[in-house]
Write a protein that holds these residues in place. Structure first.
Motif, short mmCIF file in Angstrom:
data_model
loop_
_atom_site.label_atom_id
_atom_site.label_comp_id
_atom_site.label_asym_id
_atom_site.label_seq_id
_atom_site.Cartn_x
_atom_site.Cartn_y
_atom_site.Cartn_z
N ILE A 1 9.06 85.05 58.57
CA ILE A 1 9.95 85.97 56.93
C ILE A 1 8.68 86.18 55.95
O ILE A 1 7.94 86.38 56.53
N VAL A 2 8.97 86.89 55.33
CA VAL A 2 8.73 88.49 54.23
C VAL A 2 8.46 87.49 52.91
O VAL A 2 9.18 87.77 52.64
N ASN A 3 7.35 87.11 51.99
CA ASN A 3 7.81 86.41 51.11
C ASN A 3 7.53 87.39 49.85
O ASN A 3 6.94 88.55 50.09
N HIS A 4 7.89 86.81 48.53
CA HIS A 4 8.16 87.50 47.59
C HIS A 4 6.57 88.52 46.86
O HIS A 4 6.36 89.68 46.33
N LEU A 5 5.71 88.79 47.78
CA LEU A 5 4.07 89.46 47.77
C LEU A 5 3.96 89.87 48.41
O LEU A 5 3.06 90.24 49.17
N ASP A 6 5.08 90.06 49.98
CA ASP A 6 5.04 91.06 50.87
C ASP A 6 4.31 90.29 52.30
O ASP A 6 3.71 91.57 53.08
N LYS A 7 3.91 88.72 52.28
CA LYS A 7 3.16 88.13 53.36
C LYS A 7 3.56 88.52 54.36
O LYS A 7 5.23 88.04 54.12
N LEU A 8 3.32 88.73 55.16
CA LEU A 8 4.58 88.29 56.91
C LEU A 8 4.32 86.98 57.27
O LEU A 8 2.72 86.77 57.55
N PHE A 9 5.13 85.93 57.35
CA PHE A 9 4.62 84.86 58.36
C PHE A 9 5.57 84.62 59.05
O PHE A 9 7.06 84.84 59.51
N VAL A 10 5.25 84.27 60.41
CA VAL A 10 6.25 83.48 61.57
C VAL A 10 5.57 81.84 61.54
O VAL A 10 4.08 81.66 62.21
N THR A 11 6.43 81.25 61.88
CA THR A 11 6.27 79.86 61.69
C THR A 11 7.68 79.50 62.25
O THR A 11 9.13 80.09 62.77
N ASN A 12 7.60 78.39 62.72
CA ASN A 12 8.95 77.65 63.42
C ASN A 12 8.37 76.21 62.90
O ASN A 12 9.75 75.46 62.83
N ASP A 13 8.12 75.83 61.34
CA ASP A 13 8.06 75.38 60.37
C ASP A 13 9.33 75.30 59.51
O ASP A 13 8.68 75.75 58.57
N ALA A 14 9.97 74.08 60.01
CA ALA A 14 11.46 74.37 58.32
C ALA A 14 10.58 73.77 57.52
O ALA A 14 11.21 74.84 56.17
N ALA A 15 8.80 73.23 56.64
CA ALA A 15 9.20 73.78 55.70
C ALA A 15 8.21 74.29 55.25
O ALA A 15 8.75 74.85 54.33
N THR A 16 8.05 75.08 56.45
CA THR A 16 6.86 76.07 55.11
C THR A 16 8.08 77.60 55.15
O THR A 16 8.24 78.55 54.66
N ILE A 17 9.11 77.34 55.98
CA ILE A 17 10.31 78.16 55.80
C ILE A 17 10.86 77.93 54.30
O ILE A 17 11.72 79.04 53.61
N ILE A 18 11.26 77.13 53.97
CA ILE A 18 11.57 76.24 53.13
C ILE A 18 11.31 76.84 52.35
O ILE A 18 11.35 77.25 50.83
N ARG A 19 9.84 76.89 52.03
CA ARG A 19 8.91 76.84 50.78
C ARG A 19 8.93 78.27 50.48
O ARG A 19 8.68 78.31 49.27
N GLU A 20 9.00 78.96 51.51
CA GLU A 20 8.63 80.46 51.06
C GLU A 20 9.94 81.28 50.98
O GLU A 20 9.58 82.58 50.76
N LEU A 21 11.24 81.13 51.27
CA LEU A 21 12.21 81.30 50.68
C LEU A 21 12.47 81.29 49.26
O LEU A 21 11.82 80.53 48.64
N GLU A 22 13.52 81.70 48.46
CA GLU A 22 13.61 81.67 46.95
C GLU A 22 14.31 80.99 46.73
O GLU A 22 16.16 81.54 47.27
N VAL A 23 15.16 80.07 46.59
CA VAL A 23 15.66 79.10 46.05
C VAL A 23 15.84 78.36 45.16
O VAL A 23 15.01 78.68 44.11
#
Length: 77
Positions: free
Chosen positions: A55-77
């Motif tokens: 996942i690349v968030n709005h600050l261009d920081k790369l996350f590699v995770t399998n945690d669903a909470a982190t995935i949802i938090r970093e998405l722009e919802v």
């Protein structure tokens, strides 16, 4: 003195694909669709064979995770 309402045609205020929904039925249908899309995104990260997501968030920081909470938090919802 009357309030002026800006006309569209200039820069967009909302993201691409924005829709104005009215009425309770339309809102419920949109929430169901959003929930289905979120489950499709996080489905492969669950279980003993869960896959990682990049996942690349709005600050261009790369996350590699399998945690669903982190995935949802970093998405722009």
């Amino acid at each position: 003195m009357a309030l002026r309402v800006p006309q569209s045609g200039g820069p967009q205020l909302f993201k691409e694909g924005y829709k104005n929904l009215q009425g309770l039925e339309e809102v419920i249908l949109r929430n169901i669709q959003a929930t289905k899309e979120m489950s499709e995104i996080t489905r492969t990260s669950f279980g003993p064979y869960g896959r990682n997501k990049m996942i690349v968030n709005h600050l261009d920081k790369l996350f590699v995770t399998n945690d669903a909470a982190t995935i949802i938090r970093e998405l722009e919802v």
